[in-house]
Design an enzyme around this catalytic site. Structure first.
Site, PDB file in Angstrom:
ATOM      1  CG  ASP A   1      -8.188  -3.915 -29.951  1.00 26.16           C
ATOM      2  OD1 ASP A   1      -7.734  -4.895 -29.318  1.00 26.16           O
ATOM      3  OD2 ASP A   1      -9.056  -3.160 -29.498  1.00 26.16           O
TER       4      ASP A   1
ATOM      5  CB  CYS B   1      -7.537   3.145 -11.105  1.00 25.63           C
ATOM      6  SG  CYS B   1      -8.674   1.792 -11.520  1.00 25.63           S
TER       7      CYS B   1
ATOM      8  CB  CYS C   1      -5.673   4.845 -15.795  1.00 22.09           C
ATOM      9  SG  CYS C   1      -5.957   3.945 -17.333  1.00 22.09           S
TER      10      CYS C   1
ATOM     11  CB  CYS D   1      -1.137   9.683 -17.962  1.00 17.12           C
ATOM     12  SG  CYS D   1       0.542   9.546 -18.605  1.00 17.12           S
TER      13      CYS D   1
END
Ligand code: B12
Length: 304
Positions: free
Chosen positions: A123, A187, A233, A237
């Protein structure tokens, strides 16, 4: 399997990475990223536009690059903060950039022994980490846009090593999202559409990246309670609800004091105490003024 790949796999496991896969560096990434940028989904993250040539051509970062090694590193799956003001799981403990950089440097050294030149990122550089992670068979790109694994779900960091070595590659995995749309439905700001995330609506963008002092009112309303980042989100899952076989590095766990501190107390914390509390946290990069803004402006959805 090549000796170099075997050696780097062994070293990665010793260093705590949960999986390693390899993809060829010259894969065609398609036009998903330029389309996303053209549509303005990057909000004001202009650096993503500047990075486009390097994202599409890793040889601009490392001349002669032949393979991309992708790695996963687990972060906590449980949200331990008992006070209002949630902090995304990835940011609860120590700064992962600092934690992973020396580990990647060790792997670089291992590969140098086999004659490779490397560039490592987590990242921290212009590499399409999700694209290469999926190409390297570590998981698939879910409807929430994240790399999802059948064992472990999406709660992991991605790291990559560009190398001039030609290593045996892995095969991509089938997408197992099926007819599930739970992430999109969950979301709070409808940021997920057709498998991509529009940063202009994403609460992670507004609480971490945005430099603006206020947000559109519908975003402010949804933002209430989100101190830093958003995991909604991921929480939705189903792959994140299965037990994970992977251990989590204790450095990534939230310090007890931060876990218990109410939002109001955090907001009023003197500067030197903020600095001390967040000394090793990735939230330090955002700064205390930004976090105070999240608490004050965004937690109070009343338009001023
Ligand atoms: C910018 C960025 C953000 C932005 C934009 C989010 C987004 N979805 O793009 C913001 C600030 C909103 C954000 C939020 C988050 N982020 Co972020 N972010 C990034 C960053 C730096 C770049 C992502 C990017 O370029 N997006 C633009 C899209 C279009 O590009 P892409 O993700 O590379 O997508 C590729 C594939 O999808 C592929 N593709 C898609 N469709 C198709 C179709 C075809 C045919 C083909 C060939 C290819 C293809 O091509 C695309 C281009 O390469 C990456 C690190 C990195 N260098 O990759 C981390 C990264 C994606 N983030 C990460 C995390 C953890 C998060 C958050 C969960 C943090 C949080 N809890 O608050 C949220 C999740 C929000 C979400 N659902 O996406 C992790 C994800 C780990 C994982 N399991 O996937 C990453 C990988 C950082 C890391 N090294 O660990 N993030």
């Amino acid at each position: 399997m090549s000796a170099a790949r075997q050696a780097v796999e062994y070293a990665a496991e010793q260093l705590g990475f949960s999986a390693l896969g390899v993809a060829s560096a010259d894969l065609d990434q398609g036009d998903a990223l330029p389309r996303w940028l053209n549509d303005g989904c990057h909000a004001d993250m202009q650096w993503l536009e500047r990075h486009l040539p390097m994202r599409q051509n890793p040889a601009l970062l490392l001349p002669g690059v032949r393979s991309v090694i992708m790695l996963t590193y687990e972060y906590p799956r449980r949200d331990v903060r008992c006070s209002p003001g949630s902090i995304a799981r990835y940011a609860q403990g120590e700064d992962y950039h600092k934690l992973l950089a020396p580990k990647l440097a060790d792997l670089d050294e291992t590969l140098q022994f086999y004659g490779g030149s490397q560039k490592c990122f987590s990242d921290s550089g212009p590499v399409s980490e999700r694209f290469f992670a999926a190409a390297a068979g570590l998981g698939w790109i879910g409807r929430n846009g994240l790399l999802v694994r059948p064992r472990g779900g999406s709660f992991c960091f991605l790291s990559c090593i560009l190398t001039t070595l030609l290593l045996p590659t892995d095969r991509p995995m089938r997408n197992h999202c099926g007819s599930c749309h739970r992430c999109e439905q969950a979301c709070p700001t409808h940021a997920l559409v057709n498998g991509r995330c529009d940063a202009r609506r994403c609460l992670a963008y507004w609480t971490i990246e945005s430099k603006q002092l206020s947000a559109p009112i519908e975003i402010q309303k949804a933002m209430s309670g989100h101190l830093y980042g958003c995991d909604v989100c991921q929480e939705a899952c189903p792959w994140n609800h299965l037990p994970s076989p992977h251990a989590v590095d204790p450095h990534l766990l939230m310090p007890a004091r931060l876990a218990a501190m109410p939002e109001t107390e955090l907001a009023d914390l003197p500067e030197d105490e903020w600095a001390c509390l967040l000394a090793n946290s990735p939230m330090r990069r955002t700064g205390s003024a930004h976090l105070r803004r999240n608490i004050h402006t965004f937690s109070d959805p009343t338009p001023s």
